[in-house]
Design a protein around this motif. Structure first.
Motif, PDB file in Angstrom:
ATOM      1  N   LEU A  56       0.822  -1.204   0.000  1.00 35.60           N
ATOM      2  CA  LEU A  56       0.000   0.000   0.000  1.00 35.60           C
ATOM      3  C   LEU A  56       0.862   1.263   0.000  1.00 35.60           C
ATOM      4  CD1 LEU A  56      -3.011   0.951   0.361  1.00 35.60           C
ATOM      5  CD2 LEU A  56      -2.527   1.023   2.808  1.00 35.60           C
ATOM      6  N   ILE A  57       1.876   1.288   0.875  1.00 34.23           N
ATOM      7  CA  ILE A  57       2.729   2.475   0.985  1.00 34.23           C
ATOM      8  C   ILE A  57       3.574   2.633  -0.281  1.00 34.23           C
ATOM      9  CG2 ILE A  57       4.545   3.614   2.339  1.00 34.23           C
ATOM     10  CD1 ILE A  57       3.463   1.904   4.754  1.00 34.23           C
ATOM     11  N   ALA A  58       3.954   1.504  -0.864  1.00 25.88           N
ATOM     12  CA  ALA A  58       4.732   1.571  -2.100  1.00 25.88           C
ATOM     13  C   ALA A  58       3.910   2.254  -3.189  1.00 25.88           C
ATOM     14  CB  ALA A  58       5.147   0.161  -2.534  1.00 25.88           C
ATOM     15  N   LYS A  59       2.595   2.018  -3.167  1.00 31.73           N
ATOM     16  CA  LYS A  59       1.706   2.636  -4.157  1.00 31.73           C
ATOM     17  C   LYS A  59       1.455   4.115  -3.862  1.00 31.73           C
ATOM     18  CE  LYS A  59      -2.032   0.278  -4.356  1.00 31.73           C
ATOM     19  NZ  LYS A  59      -3.230  -0.511  -4.535  1.00 31.73           N
ATOM     20  N   ASN A  60       1.282   4.398  -2.557  1.00 33.94           N
ATOM     21  CA  ASN A  60       0.938   5.772  -2.168  1.00 33.94           C
ATOM     22  C   ASN A  60       1.528   6.078  -0.792  1.00 33.94           C
ATOM     23  OD1 ASN A  60      -0.214   8.161  -1.345  1.00 33.94           O
ATOM     24  ND2 ASN A  60      -2.274   7.645  -2.059  1.00 33.94           N
ATOM     25  N   LYS A  61       2.479   6.996  -0.797  1.00 31.02           N
ATOM     26  CA  LYS A  61       3.229   7.322   0.424  1.00 31.02           C
ATOM     27  C   LYS A  61       2.330   7.816   1.559  1.00 31.02           C
ATOM     28  CE  LYS A  61       7.616   7.101  -1.133  1.00 31.02           C
ATOM     29  NZ  LYS A  61       8.454   6.041  -0.597  1.00 31.02           N
ATOM     30  N   ALA A  62       1.185   8.394   1.187  1.00 35.92           N
ATOM     31  CA  ALA A  62       0.316   8.971   2.219  1.00 35.92           C
ATOM     32  C   ALA A  62      -0.170   7.913   3.216  1.00 35.92           C
ATOM     33  CB  ALA A  62      -0.876   9.673   1.578  1.00 35.92           C
ATOM     34  N   TYR A  63      -0.133   6.652   2.798  1.00 33.63           N
ATOM     35  CA  TYR A  63      -0.541   5.594   3.727  1.00 33.63           C
ATOM     36  C   TYR A  63       0.567   5.252   4.729  1.00 33.63           C
ATOM     37  CZ  TYR A  63      -4.531   4.846   0.637  1.00 33.63           C
ATOM     38  OH  TYR A  63      -5.673   5.010  -0.107  1.00 33.63           O
ATOM     39  N   GLY A  64       1.709   5.890   4.577  1.00 34.55           N
ATOM     40  CA  GLY A  64       2.802   5.650   5.519  1.00 34.55           C
ATOM     41  C   GLY A  64       2.852   6.680   6.636  1.00 34.55           C
ATOM     42  N   ARG A  65       1.926   7.639   6.591  1.00 33.74           N
ATOM     43  CA  ARG A  65       1.955   8.689   7.602  1.00 33.74           C
ATOM     44  C   ARG A  65       0.763   8.510   8.546  1.00 33.74           C
ATOM     45  NH1 ARG A  65       0.718  14.811   7.078  1.00 33.74           N
ATOM     46  NH2 ARG A  65       1.637  15.552   9.013  1.00 33.74           N
ATOM     47  N   VAL A  66       1.061   8.090   9.768  1.00 34.33           N
ATOM     48  CA  VAL A  66      -0.006   7.864  10.738  1.00 34.33           C
ATOM     49  C   VAL A  66      -0.424   9.208  11.330  1.00 34.33           C
ATOM     50  CG1 VAL A  66      -0.623   6.776  12.931  1.00 34.33           C
ATOM     51  CG2 VAL A  66       0.767   5.528  11.276  1.00 34.33           C
ATOM     52  N   ILE A  67      -1.710   9.521  11.218  1.00 33.15           N
ATOM     53  CA  ILE A  67      -2.231  10.788  11.746  1.00 33.15           C
ATOM     54  C   ILE A  67      -2.873  10.567  13.118  1.00 33.15           C
ATOM     55  CG2 ILE A  67      -3.902  12.661  11.373  1.00 33.15           C
ATOM     56  CD1 ILE A  67      -1.590  12.787   9.416  1.00 33.15           C
ATOM     57  N   CYS A  68      -3.729   9.564  13.208  1.00 30.46           N
ATOM     58  CA  CYS A  68      -4.395   9.272  14.487  1.00 30.46           C
ATOM     59  C   CYS A  68      -3.656   8.118  15.133  1.00 30.46           C
ATOM     60  CB  CYS A  68      -5.858   8.919  14.237  1.00 30.46           C
ATOM     61  SG  CYS A  68      -6.687   8.174  15.662  1.00 30.46           S
ATOM     62  N   ARG A  69      -2.956   8.419  16.219  1.00 32.51           N
ATOM     63  CA  ARG A  69      -2.105   7.403  16.819  1.00 32.51           C
ATOM     64  C   ARG A  69      -2.895   6.377  17.619  1.00 32.51           C
ATOM     65  NH1 ARG A  69       0.875  11.079  21.404  1.00 32.51           N
ATOM     66  NH2 ARG A  69       1.400  12.422  19.666  1.00 32.51           N
ATOM     67  N   CYS A  70      -4.015   6.789  18.214  1.00 30.62           N
ATOM     68  CA  CYS A  70      -4.779   5.835  19.035  1.00 30.62           C
ATOM     69  C   CYS A  70      -5.403   4.737  18.180  1.00 30.62           C
ATOM     70  CB  CYS A  70      -5.871   6.540  19.835  1.00 30.62           C
ATOM     71  SG  CYS A  70      -5.266   7.828  20.921  1.00 30.62           S
ATOM     72  N   GLU A  71      -5.894   5.109  17.002  1.00 30.29           N
ATOM     73  CA  GLU A  71      -6.592   4.140  16.156  1.00 30.29           C
ATOM     74  C   GLU A  71      -5.764   3.728  14.931  1.00 30.29           C
ATOM     75  OE1 GLU A  71      -9.822   2.830  16.706  1.00 30.29           O
ATOM     76  OE2 GLU A  71      -9.539   3.689  18.683  1.00 30.29           O
ATOM     77  N   THR A  72      -4.538   4.259  14.820  1.00 33.47           N
ATOM     78  CA  THR A  72      -3.637   3.978  13.701  1.00 33.47           C
ATOM     79  C   THR A  72      -4.316   4.266  12.356  1.00 33.47           C
ATOM     80  OG1 THR A  72      -2.838   2.149  15.071  1.00 33.47           O
ATOM     81  CG2 THR A  72      -1.844   2.403  12.910  1.00 33.47           C
ATOM     82  N   ILE A  73      -4.661   5.537  12.161  1.00 32.08           N
ATOM     83  CA  ILE A  73      -5.296   5.967  10.918  1.00 32.08           C
ATOM     84  C   ILE A  73      -4.289   6.813  10.143  1.00 32.08           C
ATOM     85  CG2 ILE A  73      -7.274   7.156   9.871  1.00 32.08           C
ATOM     86  CD1 ILE A  73      -8.026   4.809  11.781  1.00 32.08           C
ATOM     87  N   THR A  74      -4.106   6.481   8.868  1.00 30.60           N
ATOM     88  CA  THR A  74      -3.091   7.158   8.062  1.00 30.60           C
ATOM     89  C   THR A  74      -3.679   8.339   7.285  1.00 30.60           C
ATOM     90  OG1 THR A  74      -3.490   5.739   6.169  1.00 30.60           O
ATOM     91  CG2 THR A  74      -1.852   4.977   7.766  1.00 30.60           C
ATOM     92  N   GLU A  75      -2.762   9.186   6.837  1.00 32.85           N
ATOM     93  CA  GLU A  75      -3.179  10.331   6.034  1.00 32.85           C
ATOM     94  C   GLU A  75      -3.898   9.873   4.760  1.00 32.85           C
ATOM     95  OE1 GLU A  75       0.006  12.975   4.842  1.00 32.85           O
ATOM     96  OE2 GLU A  75      -1.431  14.606   4.564  1.00 32.85           O
TER      97      GLU A  75
END
Lengths: 418, 476
Positions: B388-407
């Protein structure tokens, strides 16, 4: 998989001090993982001064204090990855993290330092009745909006809780032109430092209302006001004391919770009082080679103490990696008679240094005798003029005294009337 | 703007109706007065798919509940909405209540509810070890389940829009002019014409009906309050645990949610103001006391939030689904209180049938019945995440740390059909801000992302539309 001697989870003041100490003590391969985009942790948004009085003997702002460590750190060969979130720490100390430049990162560590800090207790944990409009936020969130983003989260403000962040934000909002109408504190005493009550409230004429809480929020879209009420000795609102205060913002400063979700998943035992790991004098947790320091271990009032504690964790990790950590029989510690907890919770009898026992009391105490005892024997006894829950205290035990204790002994820190 | 059908209200009922109608060649508009879908009763209820034994024999509630519960798993599969068939228990704490349980069992059989059985105390405790030892028996309903009601509504709307439905947010209907061949709806976004109107306006459906002179609907706003507990307490209940019902509702329940939290509630209080979803100290206290009767180990230290929702209770005590006496082009779908969520898929099918019969609409060949599965980083394996991250870097940036939700997930939520426009919209679509810190850390980052993606100044971003702005101007 990457190989490191030491992985430090968190690049705030705790993580930086631990990493630097381990480096100084000869650990070669160190990696610091930080979820924000810079090192420094919460200090980055603490632009007020008052940091470093104990540790550096001078008064610094939060970012200045952090910079002392990040500057030093970047001069070493310690590796740092920012914008990197640790997802998991395995039983074998394999740390899994993610970021948008490496993707998924796995690192085999010989030792790990947990330095994730703490989070603020949110509104939901308080069960304040009323509506759910915008304008209700923790003081720390408001601090980020003002100090990092440069936006005003409110114009007329009531603050619930007199923790230090709440006090600091009362002053900060006032300086930015907002009207802070009151700081309400459920307890009959403030949870913040005395110096903050003087410098942040009294100097600005902001009323501190003790034994008072917010019982209802009003306003459908944006907050329009809150109802406050005085509380009795069981913290229950007293009927007839309700007062409506119009405001567009309610800031909460009602406690900090160590962020130990990772620690739990790593199998580290937590202390039910501190909500942080159970540690020894080098801040090693119940899991071998995993250390903890800073607010993830116990919530501190002063960053100076965080630094001190984190250097111990860094030194401990270095000794662990070299297999030189003192061992040979543990003694345990506990609080009694008004002393809520003691950190560290256990100590190696054969330890190679004097040990400070940090603790907090459960209520304001004046003119009491503080003692550290083991069975019938009193090791330390000292008169204290005043102790309060908002100020962490410590007593120092000599290594030579510890060595005389029998294995399995229990050290009790307690108070009695003087 | 001319439409064949205007559906008023984008709650779970309106959204599923719009999706059902999008199978046809009809031009459909879905009108919502708020900044997002699922903003009324849909976002604050028990999130339960009921077995169907509770409603009286022969009622629409009974019939549509049983059918809806049957349709729900497949629908949730198609739309990639979290659903779990966890089963439900109605506990009895006395012989008298046990008689009631037997009566529910008999009623359930008559309603056509499959897989009902009566359990003795030991069997209950074997299924649910944290239930009070004072239980004497229970009714087990194996077809009951739990679902995420707002995600179902979001998914249904997305799917409807993909199939050509036009979604209008911030579009409150203020008046309706009736013509021979349809209606002109005056809205806060201008006039909209439609040959048919489906009134799915929830607690406001009586007001909407009144706009064409139909005052046959009489609704009571019945408030219910809830506590949501941390996932760490999810272990306390596996089934949905009911108590014996009373005339105000099905009593206080204890249930896991599809996300693994524990939900307790609701209270039941009839209120004047339809928008009064304030929580009250008394209501919340009631919920806790009652819930502890079922599960004594409940502890409020685990509470992460409390909330209140509104039931649209019809004085007829049944769903009102049918063309208005004032116009055979105006279809009321009103009084959809519990088991409304369970019944919603069946209600949508029923309305589809009624509208198609009138309009002779043809089925479209290119109808897309499902939506693509949204990315859920937290549920992925390591290799899936890497890909997933290889396809789109935005999935490598965790925004919500409690629920592990990416940008990446937040960007998806914003740019989806009928996507998120505010912080709560992002939260309901991704769970960012729903964890332990309740947005303390990620809230400001979500504001930043919304501002950037929607080209809005930071101080124009809202919590849930309207005047719910989060920031005032810049600092000094």
């Amino acid at each position: 998989m990457l190989q490191y001697d030491l992985v430090v989870v968190g690049g705030g003041p705790a993580g930086m001090a631990a990493a630097l100490q381990a480096h100084e003590d000869g650990v070669e391969k160190i990696l610091v993982l930080e979820r924000a985009d810079t090192l420094g942790g919460i200090l980055e948004q603490c632009i007020h001064t008052g940091f470093g009085l104990h540790y550096f003997g001078e008064e610094l702002s939060g970012p200045e204090y952090a910079a002392r460590f990040s500057d030093a750190l970047y001069k070493t060969n310690i590796d740092v990855k920012v914008d990197t979130m640790v997802l998991d720490i395995s039983a074998e100390n394999v740390v899994t993290a993610v970021n948008n430049f490496d993707g998924i990162l796995t690192v085999q560590a010989k030792a790990v330092v947990l330095a994730m800090g703490c989070r603020e207790r949110p509104r939901g944990a308080l069960s304040i009745a009323g509506s759910r409009p915008s304008g209700i936020m923790t003081a720390g969130t408001a601090q980020k909006y003002v100090n990092i983003d440069g936006y005003m989260p409110g114009k007329t403000v009531v603050i619930l809780g007199s923790g230090d962040i709440g006090l600091i934000m009362a002053r900060r909002m006032t300086l930015e032109g907002a009207k802070v109408k009151a700081v309400c504190e459920l307890m009959p005493y403030s949870g913040g430092l005395t110096r903050n009550i003087v410098q942040c409230l009294e100097d600005f004429g902001i009323p501190l209302r003790l034994s008072c809480t917010v019982i209802q929020t009003h306003g459908k879209e944006r907050l329009e006001g809150v109802t406050v009420a005085n509380v009795d000795e069981h913290s229950q609102p007293i009927p007839g004391t309700e007062e409506y205060i119009p405001c567009d913002t309610l800031m909460l400063s009602v406690g900090l919770i160590p962020e130990n979700e990772l620690s739990k998943s790593a199998g580290v035992t937590l202390d039910p009082v501190t909500n942080g790991p159970v540690v020894d004098e080098y801040r090693e947790t119940s899991k071998k080679g995993v250390f903890a320091c800073g607010n993830v271990l116990q919530v501190h009032d002063l960053v100076d103490y965080v630094t001190e504690e984190s250097k111990l964790a860094g030194a401990g990790a270095a000794k662990f990696i070299r297999n030189e950590k003192p061992a040979g029989g543990l003694v345990s510690t506990a609080g009694a008679n008004g002393v809520r907890y003691v950190v560290p919770q256990r100590i190696n009898r054969q330890t190679d240094r004097d040990v400070k026992l940090y603790f907090r009391v459960g209520k304001v105490m004046e003119s009491v005798m503080l003692s550290v005892s083991c069975g019938d024997e009193t090791l330390i006894s000292r008169k204290k003029r005043k102790m309060a829950p908002g100020e962490m205290e410590y007593v120092t035990l000599k290594a030579s005294d510890l060595a005389k204790l029998p294995e399995g002994a229990k050290l009790v820190v307690s108070t009695r009337e003087a | 703007m001319n439409y064949d059908v205007a559906v008023v209200g984008a709650g779970v009922v309106g959204a599923l109706i719009a999706r059902e109608l999008s199978r046809t060649d009809l031009r459909v508009a879905l009108l919502e007065k708020c900044n997002d879908v699922a903003m009324g009763t849909t976002k604050a209820n028990s999130a339960i798919v009921h077995g169907g034994f509770d409603a009286a024999n022969g009622t629409l509630k009974a019939k549509l509940n049983v059918r809806g519960t049957e349709l729900m798993p497949q629908l949730c599969g198609l739309l990639h909405v979290p659903y779990r068939n966890n089963g439900s228990l109605v506990l009895a704490f006395s012989d008298e209540e046990m008689q009631h349980v037997h009566a529910l069992y008999e009623r359930g059989l008559k309603n056509g509810v499959p897989k009902l059985s009566i359990l003795d105390k030991d069997a209950v405790l074997a299924l649910e070890p944290h239930v009070s030892g004072e239980v004497v028996g229970a009714l087990l309903s194996e077809t009951a389940g739990i679902v995420c009601p707002y995600e179902l509504t979001i998914a249904a709307t997305e799917n409807a829009v993909t199939n050509g439905v036009e979604f209008f947010r911030n579009c409150a209907v203020t008046a309706i002019q009736k013509h021979a061949d349809g209606f002109t709806l005056e809205t806060t976004r201008g006039e909209i014409s439609a040959s048919y109107v489906v009134n799915a306006a929830g607690i406001h459906s009586d007001d909407i009906a009144r706009m064409i002179g139909d005052d046959s609907i009489s609704l009571v706003a019945r408030k219910g309050e809830y506590y949501l507990l941390d996932k760490a307490y999810g272990y306390l209940a596996d089934h949905t645990i009911f108590q014996c019902p009373n005339k105000m509702g099905k009593g206080v329940l204890v249930t896991p949610t599809v996300d693994g939290n524990l939900l307790i509630g609701p209270s039941a209080l009839d209120v004047e103001d339809k928008e009064d979803v304030d929580t009250t100290a008394q209501g919340l206290q009631f919920v806790v006391e009652k819930a502890k009767r079922s599960v004594p180990d409940l502890n409020l230290r685990g509470a992460i939030t409390s909330f209140a929702g509104m039931r649209a209770h019809s004085t007829t005590d049944d769903f009102i689904i049918g063309f208005s006496e004032k116009s055979d082009r105006f279809l009321n779908v009103a009084g959809i209180e519990s088991p409304g969520l369970s019944a919603a898929p069946a209600i949508a099918k029923m309305v589809y049938g009624m509208v198609c019969e009138k309009t002779n609409a043809a089925e479209r060949a290119d109808f897309v019945p499902g939506r693509e599965a949204p990315v859920r980083f937290r549920n992925m394996t390591k290799s899936e995440r890497e890909a997933l991250i290889a396809k789109n870097k935005a999935y490598g940036r965790v925004i919500c740390r409690c629920e592990t939700i990416t940008e990446g997930e937040i960007l998806d939520a914003i740019h989806a059909p009928a996507g998120a426009r505010d912080v709560d919209g992002v939260k309901r679509r991704t769970r960012a801000g729903m964890g332990r810190c309740q947005g303390g850390f990620c809230g400001s980052k979500v504001v930043e992302i919304l501002s950037r993606e929607l080209h809005l100044p930071m101080n124009e971003v809202t919590k849930f539309g309207g005047d719910s702005k989060i920031l005032f101007g810049k600092t000094k």
